[in-house]
Design an enzyme around this catalytic site. Sequence first.
Site, PDB file in Angstrom:
ATOM      1  N   LYS A  35       3.510  -5.628   0.757  1.00  0.00           N
ATOM      2  CA  LYS A  35       4.352  -4.737  -0.067  1.00  0.00           C
ATOM      3  C   LYS A  35       3.878  -3.294   0.063  1.00  0.00           C
ATOM      4  O   LYS A  35       2.767  -3.038   0.558  1.00  0.00           O
ATOM      5  CB  LYS A  35       4.284  -5.196  -1.521  1.00  0.00           C
ATOM      6  CG  LYS A  35       2.890  -5.118  -2.127  1.00  0.00           C
ATOM      7  CD  LYS A  35       2.796  -5.882  -3.438  1.00  0.00           C
ATOM      8  CE  LYS A  35       1.401  -5.780  -4.023  1.00  0.00           C
ATOM      9  NZ  LYS A  35       1.224  -6.683  -5.183  1.00  0.00           N
ATOM     10  N   TYR A 256      -7.688  27.217  -4.678  1.00  0.00           N
ATOM     11  CA  TYR A 256      -6.827  27.423  -5.842  1.00  0.00           C
ATOM     12  C   TYR A 256      -7.639  27.376  -7.134  1.00  0.00           C
ATOM     13  O   TYR A 256      -8.576  26.577  -7.264  1.00  0.00           O
ATOM     14  CB  TYR A 256      -5.738  26.342  -5.898  1.00  0.00           C
ATOM     15  CG  TYR A 256      -4.643  26.563  -4.892  1.00  0.00           C
ATOM     16  CD1 TYR A 256      -3.883  27.737  -4.902  1.00  0.00           C
ATOM     17  CD2 TYR A 256      -4.354  25.610  -3.932  1.00  0.00           C
ATOM     18  CE1 TYR A 256      -2.884  27.939  -3.975  1.00  0.00           C
ATOM     19  CE2 TYR A 256      -3.342  25.794  -3.001  1.00  0.00           C
ATOM     20  CZ  TYR A 256      -2.610  26.973  -3.027  1.00  0.00           C
ATOM     21  OH  TYR A 256      -1.614  27.161  -2.106  1.00  0.00           O
TER      22      TYR A 256
HETATM   23  C1  LIG Z   1       0.133  -7.498  -4.980  1.00  0.00           C
HETATM   24  C2  LIG Z   1       0.070  -8.934  -5.295  1.00  0.00           C
HETATM   25  C3  LIG Z   1      -0.886  -9.747  -4.693  1.00  0.00           C
HETATM   26  C4  LIG Z   1      -1.984  -9.215  -3.813  1.00  0.00           C
HETATM   27  O1  LIG Z   1      -2.990  -8.688  -4.627  1.00  0.00           O
HETATM   28  P1  LIG Z   1      -4.355  -8.081  -4.016  1.00  0.00           P
HETATM   29  O2  LIG Z   1      -5.170  -7.773  -5.204  1.00  0.00           O
HETATM   30  O3  LIG Z   1      -3.954  -6.875  -3.263  1.00  0.00           O
HETATM   31  O4  LIG Z   1      -4.914  -9.129  -3.153  1.00  0.00           O
HETATM   32  C5  LIG Z   1      -0.838 -11.104  -4.947  1.00  0.00           C
HETATM   33  N1  LIG Z   1       0.093 -11.625  -5.774  1.00  0.00           N
HETATM   34  C6  LIG Z   1       1.025 -10.862  -6.390  1.00  0.00           C
HETATM   35  C7  LIG Z   1       2.022 -11.494  -7.283  1.00  0.00           C
HETATM   36  C8  LIG Z   1       1.035  -9.490  -6.181  1.00  0.00           C
HETATM   37  O5  LIG Z   1       1.950  -8.740  -6.803  1.00  0.00           O
END
Ligand SMILES: *Cc1c(COP(=O)(O)O)cnc(C)c1O
Length: 360
Positions: A35, A256
Amino acid sequence: MARPTKALINFQALRHNYQLANSLAPQSLNMPIVKANAYGHGAAPIAKALEDLAPAFGVACIEEAIELREAGITKPILLLEGTFTKDEVAISASQNFWLTIDNQEQKEDLLNAKLTSPIKVWLCVDSGMHRLGNNPEDIKSIYAELAASSNVDDDIVLSTHFACSDELDNDFTQCQIDLFRSAITGIDAPTSLSNSAGILGWPQAIADWNRPGIMLYGNSPFAEPHPEADKLKPVMTLKSGVISVREIAAGETVGYAASWKAERTSRIATIALGYGDGYPRHAQSGTPVLVNGLRCPLIGRVSMDMITVDVTDIPTVAIGDEVILWGEEITANEIASHASTIGYEVVTRMAMRTPRIYID
Ligand SMILES: *Cc1c(COP(=O)(O)O)cnc(C)c1O
């Protein structure tokens, strides 16, 4: 011609990390989570690099799943948050997207859809995260409804998600495991509990399916050293270069808000990268930056396109010299600790502007 700012993405490290997940969970199917553009690494290239090894992929939404199909990924793709609108159900059936059922509305949309082929479903139990998922006491009845529907593939997976698995001394995770197991007693179906921290740190939570995310990219989910997580190899190396060097007198300020003031005669190198490239704007003065392989402190505010580094204490620095912001020597987690955030955010916010260079 070329701005020196680049994110190198190392596929060997990626596969090494995926194999580590497989070695910790050899009886499981381990679904790479890609994702948010594979946590900033580039979803399609990352999925392609793992497709031979992976049984399926996990994404946040149907747009991300479609992007992978358009890139030629043919493995099943799980929508971790399920559908947001009814029309996504038929698209999912035709594209072999799997659906998480997180609430009664998603269940109704699935049961009421007119489908020619069934969809594989992950039925999510809210075991304490209280963000998504169904109430534990409703699981048996929802499971029965889904199992009876011709819209649903026979092989329903029962899943849950941890709130605190990155804290190995927090008993919340064991409470979630226990609640999950009690909610599903009597149902004979495959299960999935673990994210990266679960795989690395909670062997009792390893199940038929696991969902490694951050570990694939070589970032430990833990704040402390950990024997398994320390075997991970960072996949992303963020590089840039020196584009200016100057000497300033004690008492002069840099950047800045004139927020950093030299306490001595100082040599300042300007680097061709800033928050517009994904470097965290909140990185504090003192955040380490590798210039010609040596750690130097970031000084002053992070600009959109540039940062400034105090190179007084290292030998000559010249325009064109190599700078590494994070990678093997300095991890994204270390940068995060100087910027009030977590390594997940540091890599995920990698900007579109920054070219990704993929190395096999
Ligand atoms: C993002 C996500 C993961 C992966 O989690 P990590 O901590 O990056 O390993 C697993 N399960 C679900 C439902 C998620 O949303």
